[in-house]
Write a protein that holds these residues in place. Structure first.
Motif, PDB file in Angstrom:
ATOM      1  N   GLU A   4       0.828  -1.204   0.000  1.00 13.84           N
ATOM      2  CA  GLU A   4       0.000   0.000   0.000  1.00 13.84           C
ATOM      3  C   GLU A   4       0.864   1.256   0.000  1.00 13.84           C
ATOM      4  OE1 GLU A   4      -3.240   2.362   2.778  1.00 13.84           O
ATOM      5  OE2 GLU A   4      -2.759   0.284   3.279  1.00 13.84           O
ATOM      6  N   THR A   5       1.906   1.267   0.800  1.00  7.93           N
ATOM      7  CA  THR A   5       2.800   2.424   0.861  1.00  7.93           C
ATOM      8  C   THR A   5       3.499   2.630  -0.472  1.00  7.93           C
ATOM      9  OG1 THR A   5       3.160   1.993   3.206  1.00  7.93           O
ATOM     10  CG2 THR A   5       4.717   3.451   2.111  1.00  7.93           C
ATOM     11  N   SER A   7       2.438   1.678  -3.401  1.00  2.11           N
ATOM     12  CA  SER A   7       1.438   2.118  -4.367  1.00  2.11           C
ATOM     13  C   SER A   7       1.154   3.611  -4.195  1.00  2.11           C
ATOM     14  CB  SER A   7       0.158   1.310  -4.174  1.00  2.11           C
ATOM     15  OG  SER A   7      -0.868   1.803  -4.986  1.00  2.11           O
ATOM     16  N   ARG A   8       1.033   4.066  -2.959  1.00  4.20           N
ATOM     17  CA  ARG A   8       0.785   5.486  -2.695  1.00  4.20           C
ATOM     18  C   ARG A   8       1.976   6.330  -3.138  1.00  4.20           C
ATOM     19  NH1 ARG A   8      -1.071   6.452   3.201  1.00  4.20           N
ATOM     20  NH2 ARG A   8      -1.410   8.518   2.334  1.00  4.20           N
ATOM     21  N   SER A  11       1.938   6.624  -6.858  1.00  9.27           N
ATOM     22  CA  SER A  11       0.871   7.543  -7.233  1.00  9.27           C
ATOM     23  C   SER A  11       1.307   8.995  -7.023  1.00  9.27           C
ATOM     24  CB  SER A  11      -0.375   7.239  -6.417  1.00  9.27           C
ATOM     25  OG  SER A  11      -1.392   8.161  -6.687  1.00  9.27           O
TER      26      SER A  11
END
Length: 70
Positions: A4-5, A7-8, A11
């Motif tokens: 998740e980190t 991916s963020r 982004s």
């Protein structure tokens, strides 16, 4: 680093890249507009000068011109 980190982070980096490109494009447009404005100001100045010169030349040809105090 978890998924998740990462991916963020990807982004955010993508958004930053787009923003940098956008700012660069805005800067280029701003430079072009500034150059255009300066050219138009110079052209306007030359035209105003030419009109003043033409007015001065024609001033003697106007027989019924009112005096300046009217």
């Amino acid at each position: 680093m978890d998924q998740e980190t990462e991916s963020r982070l990807v982004s955010l980096e993508t958004k930053l890249s787009y923003l940098e490109d956008f700012v660069s494009q805005l800067q280029q447009v701003s430079v072009e507009h500034t150059e255009t404005i300066e050219r138009l100001r110079e052209e306007n100045r030359r035209m105003a000068q030419k009109i003043r010169e033409m007015s001065d030349l024609l001033e003697g040809d106007i027989p019924n011109r009112k005096p300046p105090h009217y």
